[in-house]
Write a protein that holds these residues in place. Sequence first.
Motif, PDB file in Angstrom:
ATOM      1  N   LYS A  89      62.153 -28.721 -80.558  1.00  0.00           N
ATOM      2  CA  LYS A  89      61.837 -29.276 -79.227  1.00  0.00           C
ATOM      3  C   LYS A  89      60.366 -29.692 -79.154  1.00  0.00           C
ATOM      4  CE  LYS A  89      60.935 -26.342 -75.690  1.00  0.00           C
ATOM      5  NZ  LYS A  89      59.598 -26.580 -75.111  1.00  0.00           N
ATOM      6  N   ASN A  90      59.475 -28.808 -79.604  1.00  0.00           N
ATOM      7  CA  ASN A  90      58.050 -29.077 -79.415  1.00  0.00           C
ATOM      8  C   ASN A  90      57.491 -30.085 -80.414  1.00  0.00           C
ATOM      9  OD1 ASN A  90      58.106 -27.468 -77.221  1.00  0.00           O
ATOM     10  ND2 ASN A  90      57.161 -25.683 -78.194  1.00  0.00           N
ATOM     11  N   LEU A 147      59.206 -33.848 -78.657  1.00  0.00           N
ATOM     12  CA  LEU A 147      58.606 -34.334 -77.402  1.00  0.00           C
ATOM     13  C   LEU A 147      57.376 -35.201 -77.694  1.00  0.00           C
ATOM     14  CD1 LEU A 147      59.078 -31.187 -75.094  1.00  0.00           C
ATOM     15  CD2 LEU A 147      60.478 -33.258 -75.178  1.00  0.00           C
ATOM     16  N   ARG A 164      53.159 -13.948 -69.184  1.00  0.00           N
ATOM     17  CA  ARG A 164      54.383 -14.163 -69.943  1.00  0.00           C
ATOM     18  C   ARG A 164      55.138 -12.856 -70.228  1.00  0.00           C
ATOM     19  NH1 ARG A 164      55.462 -18.491 -74.855  1.00  0.00           N
ATOM     20  NH2 ARG A 164      57.146 -19.483 -73.718  1.00  0.00           N
ATOM     21  N   LEU A 211      62.191 -20.383 -70.217  1.00  0.00           N
ATOM     22  CA  LEU A 211      63.056 -20.649 -71.371  1.00  0.00           C
ATOM     23  C   LEU A 211      63.192 -19.456 -72.324  1.00  0.00           C
ATOM     24  CD1 LEU A 211      64.441 -22.435 -73.470  1.00  0.00           C
ATOM     25  CD2 LEU A 211      62.205 -23.439 -73.986  1.00  0.00           C
ATOM     26  N   GLU A 233      49.705 -25.798 -85.477  1.00  0.00           N
ATOM     27  CA  GLU A 233      51.153 -25.603 -85.444  1.00  0.00           C
ATOM     28  C   GLU A 233      51.883 -26.646 -86.307  1.00  0.00           C
ATOM     29  OE1 GLU A 233      49.296 -24.356 -83.292  1.00  0.00           O
ATOM     30  OE2 GLU A 233      50.315 -22.688 -82.343  1.00  0.00           O
ATOM     31  N   ILE A 252      48.126 -15.596 -75.398  1.00  0.00           N
ATOM     32  CA  ILE A 252      48.111 -17.042 -75.097  1.00  0.00           C
ATOM     33  C   ILE A 252      48.320 -17.302 -73.600  1.00  0.00           C
ATOM     34  CG2 ILE A 252      49.121 -19.304 -75.649  1.00  0.00           C
ATOM     35  CD1 ILE A 252      47.878 -17.976 -78.113  1.00  0.00           C
ATOM     36  N   TRP A 253      49.357 -16.694 -73.046  1.00  0.00           N
ATOM     37  CA  TRP A 253      49.693 -16.961 -71.641  1.00  0.00           C
ATOM     38  C   TRP A 253      49.452 -15.716 -70.797  1.00  0.00           C
ATOM     39  CZ3 TRP A 253      49.503 -21.795 -71.260  1.00  0.00           C
ATOM     40  CH2 TRP A 253      50.061 -22.635 -72.207  1.00  0.00           C
ATOM     41  N   THR A 287      53.683 -16.967 -79.548  1.00  0.00           N
ATOM     42  CA  THR A 287      53.990 -16.523 -78.177  1.00  0.00           C
ATOM     43  C   THR A 287      55.435 -16.890 -77.799  1.00  0.00           C
ATOM     44  OG1 THR A 287      53.466 -16.836 -75.844  1.00  0.00           O
ATOM     45  CG2 THR A 287      52.878 -18.647 -77.290  1.00  0.00           C
ATOM     46  N   VAL A 310      44.715 -28.398 -68.074  1.00  0.00           N
ATOM     47  CA  VAL A 310      44.695 -29.519 -69.043  1.00  0.00           C
ATOM     48  C   VAL A 310      43.267 -30.032 -69.222  1.00  0.00           C
ATOM     49  CG1 VAL A 310      47.101 -30.252 -68.734  1.00  0.00           C
ATOM     50  CG2 VAL A 310      45.325 -31.205 -67.235  1.00  0.00           C
ATOM     51  N   ASP A 311      42.286 -29.201 -68.872  1.00  0.00           N
ATOM     52  CA  ASP A 311      40.887 -29.624 -68.942  1.00  0.00           C
ATOM     53  C   ASP A 311      40.490 -30.118 -70.340  1.00  0.00           C
ATOM     54  OD1 ASP A 311      41.353 -26.824 -69.506  1.00  0.00           O
ATOM     55  OD2 ASP A 311      39.196 -26.608 -69.799  1.00  0.00           O
ATOM     56  N   LEU A 312      41.028 -29.508 -71.383  1.00  0.00           N
ATOM     57  CA  LEU A 312      40.617 -29.915 -72.740  1.00  0.00           C
ATOM     58  C   LEU A 312      41.215 -31.264 -73.130  1.00  0.00           C
ATOM     59  CD1 LEU A 312      40.861 -26.402 -74.438  1.00  0.00           C
ATOM     60  CD2 LEU A 312      38.813 -27.566 -73.583  1.00  0.00           C
ATOM     61  N   HIS A 313      42.402 -31.575 -72.582  1.00  0.00           N
ATOM     62  CA  HIS A 313      42.977 -32.919 -72.815  1.00  0.00           C
ATOM     63  C   HIS A 313      41.999 -33.947 -72.220  1.00  0.00           C
ATOM     64  CE1 HIS A 313      47.392 -31.503 -73.196  1.00  0.00           C
ATOM     65  NE2 HIS A 313      46.701 -30.412 -72.951  1.00  0.00           N
ATOM     66  N   ARG A 343      48.085 -22.841 -66.957  1.00  0.00           N
ATOM     67  CA  ARG A 343      48.235 -23.970 -67.866  1.00  0.00           C
ATOM     68  C   ARG A 343      47.340 -25.167 -67.532  1.00  0.00           C
ATOM     69  NH1 ARG A 343      54.343 -24.203 -70.067  1.00  0.00           N
ATOM     70  NH2 ARG A 343      53.211 -25.026 -71.838  1.00  0.00           N
ATOM     71  N   THR A 386      44.487 -25.951 -78.629  1.00  0.00           N
ATOM     72  CA  THR A 386      45.597 -26.261 -77.715  1.00  0.00           C
ATOM     73  C   THR A 386      46.574 -27.190 -78.432  1.00  0.00           C
ATOM     74  OG1 THR A 386      46.103 -27.809 -75.890  1.00  0.00           O
ATOM     75  CG2 THR A 386      43.785 -27.618 -76.483  1.00  0.00           C
TER      76      THR A 386
HETATM   77  N1  EPU Z   1      44.384 -24.286 -72.540  1.00  0.00           N
HETATM   78  C1  EPU Z   1      43.223 -24.522 -71.828  1.00  0.00           C
HETATM   79  N2  EPU Z   1      42.921 -25.829 -71.510  1.00  0.00           N
HETATM   80  C2  EPU Z   1      43.696 -26.873 -71.890  1.00  0.00           C
HETATM   81  C3  EPU Z   1      44.869 -26.619 -72.624  1.00  0.00           C
HETATM   82  C4  EPU Z   1      45.183 -25.301 -72.934  1.00  0.00           C
HETATM   83  O1  EPU Z   1      42.509 -23.605 -71.458  1.00  0.00           O
HETATM   84  O2  EPU Z   1      43.348 -28.012 -71.581  1.00  0.00           O
HETATM   85  C5  EPU Z   1      44.733 -22.899 -72.896  1.00  0.00           C
HETATM   86  C6  EPU Z   1      46.045 -22.451 -72.223  1.00  0.00           C
HETATM   87  O3  EPU Z   1      45.825 -21.957 -70.922  1.00  0.00           O
HETATM   88  C7  EPU Z   1      46.545 -21.395 -73.194  1.00  0.00           C
HETATM   89  C8  EPU Z   1      46.041 -21.893 -74.542  1.00  0.00           C
HETATM   90  O4  EPU Z   1      45.021 -22.848 -74.267  1.00  0.00           O
HETATM   91  O5  EPU Z   1      45.936 -20.160 -72.903  1.00  0.00           O
HETATM   92  C9  EPU Z   1      47.087 -22.526 -75.419  1.00  0.00           C
HETATM   93  O6  EPU Z   1      47.825 -23.480 -74.675  1.00  0.00           O
HETATM   94  P1  EPU Z   1      48.412 -24.803 -75.359  1.00  0.00           P
HETATM   95  O7  EPU Z   1      47.713 -25.975 -74.765  1.00  0.00           O
HETATM   96  O8  EPU Z   1      48.397 -24.649 -76.823  1.00  0.00           O
HETATM   97  O9  EPU Z   1      49.904 -24.810 -74.834  1.00  0.00           O
HETATM   98  P2  EPU Z   1      50.772 -26.110 -74.567  1.00  0.00           P
HETATM   99  O10 EPU Z   1      50.345 -27.179 -75.474  1.00  0.00           O
HETATM  100  O11 EPU Z   1      50.815 -26.395 -73.108  1.00  0.00           O
HETATM  101  C10 EPU Z   1      52.614 -25.590 -76.343  1.00  0.00           C
HETATM  102  C11 EPU Z   1      54.100 -25.401 -76.339  1.00  0.00           C
HETATM  103  C12 EPU Z   1      54.442 -24.091 -75.646  1.00  0.00           C
HETATM  104  C13 EPU Z   1      53.756 -22.953 -76.403  1.00  0.00           C
HETATM  105  C14 EPU Z   1      52.255 -23.210 -76.494  1.00  0.00           C
HETATM  106  C15 EPU Z   1      51.526 -22.185 -77.342  1.00  0.00           C
HETATM  107  C16 EPU Z   1      54.858 -27.690 -76.299  1.00  0.00           C
HETATM  108  C17 EPU Z   1      55.552 -28.787 -75.570  1.00  0.00           C
HETATM  109  N3  EPU Z   1      54.708 -26.541 -75.649  1.00  0.00           N
HETATM  110  O12 EPU Z   1      52.210 -25.595 -74.980  1.00  0.00           O
HETATM  111  O13 EPU Z   1      55.862 -23.950 -75.761  1.00  0.00           O
HETATM  112  O14 EPU Z   1      53.981 -21.730 -75.742  1.00  0.00           O
HETATM  113  O15 EPU Z   1      52.009 -24.512 -77.058  1.00  0.00           O
HETATM  114  O16 EPU Z   1      52.051 -22.150 -78.622  1.00  0.00           O
HETATM  115  O17 EPU Z   1      54.507 -27.849 -77.454  1.00  0.00           O
HETATM  116  C18 EPU Z   1      58.003 -23.150 -75.160  1.00  0.00           C
HETATM  117  O18 EPU Z   1      58.480 -23.910 -76.020  1.00  0.00           O
HETATM  118  O19 EPU Z   1      58.670 -22.240 -74.606  1.00  0.00           O
HETATM  119  C19 EPU Z   1      56.597 -23.300 -74.784  1.00  0.00           C
HETATM  120  C20 EPU Z   1      56.088 -22.812 -73.652  1.00  0.00           C
END
Ligand code: EPU
Length: 423
Positions: free
Chosen positions: A22-23, A26, A337, A376, A194, A333-334, A310, A128-131, A126, A168
Amino acid sequence: MTRIKVYGGQKLNGTIPISGAKNSVLPLAVASILSPEGLKLNNVPPLVDVNTMLDLLESLGAEYDRKSESPYADVVELRTRSVKNPKASYEIVKKMRASILVLGPLLARFGECEVSLPGGCAIGVRPVDLHLKGLEALGAKIELRDGYIRAVAPKGLKGTEFRFATPTVTGTENIMMAAALADGVTVLRNVAREPEIVDLANGLNKMGAKISGQGTDVIVAEGVTSLRAAEHRVLPDRIEAGTYAAAAGITGGRVDLAGENLPELLSSFREKMEEAGLKFTPFKDGLRVEGSGEIAPLKVDTAPYPGFPTDLQAQTMALLCYAKGRSVITENIWENRFMHAAELMRMGADIAVSGARACINGGKQLRGASVMATDLRASVSLVLAALAAEGDTLVDRVYHLDRGYCRLEEKLAACGVTVERVK
Ligand code: EPU
């Protein structure tokens, strides 16, 4: 409302074909935005999240054909030449946070876009500041207004050096996709490692991108002016595989997981499960997992890849409810959770949660109960716990399951396990 009924006291014995990740699919589907030439994806899992991503792409103006390759995999051909509306609306983004992935590619192709802010979800804030910081480093001007991210790059994106404050997954994917079409070389540091990021980078390179370093903590993208048509096969879903491995462990059963590279994809999870007493035997394009009926307690710390995922934490907690002794899980991570802990406790588990730590006093016989899925992975952990419980369990809000598990009942049925959907 549909619920899942799990009969207690069952044991897995059989083979499970592991679907595409899935990940991985997408971001790969989103990568199609980067080129008007088309992208064909094989081994696409038929999941609700995939449907949502295709709806999002369609709402932008993309077209696609989708055919079934097998009950567990589709072929999707995406064409984004007709994308004219670089705006991802709240109506779709609110359904799935991974929608944020369109931000980088839309900006790279159109020089401007508007994407709804995704908001929080059940497992954490969650951000998205780093994006956004990554795109700003590439030269974008970003404004947050009325719940939307408005990004413009009138002079195009420019290669840069950017360091992520924390790794991230979708952040790395977003910036890597944007950098693929930027002018010049981009060096991204402290990126996530990853396997799904490696899969995306490999898919982008088939489209003509020049990306290297994927799988390490530094990714280098040499920008190109355009990308071409390509075909890519999505890698197997290590989280789905780990989930069924945990099911074999919980039930003291045996399962042959069919999918390429599973031993490598699951390495840190596999090490912990071996410590718990599960046996893993690789075979050609697969991995056999055997539970011994005895589960040893564990200390588990979730971490970015290659650490313990996680996304397998909830399933591991379900397993440790059946371990002889006290286990400790730290979720790094979360921040929220552990929602499944309270539901597992309704089944008789002895779990104490304090901040990021959960202590599980295993060895109690769980009993079937009515429980509620909160996300999920939490939802599947309740199904797993219920397989070895005494009596039957009803899991509510199973729509969470359909977001990320392809034909769960059928895959379990092939291993002699009955799980039913009931109204
Ligand atoms: N974070 C920030 N700022 C950002 C982005 C992330 O502080 O701009 C922090 C988050 O708060 C978190 C950490 O960085 O503490 C890691 O988050 P990450 O951005 O890696 O998570 P994500 O990209 O939103 C993906 C998976 C998740 C999985 C996480 C961690 C996808 C679509 N989703 O999420 O998958 O838990 O990485 O491995 O790839 C799932 O499939 O059930 C799921 C939640």
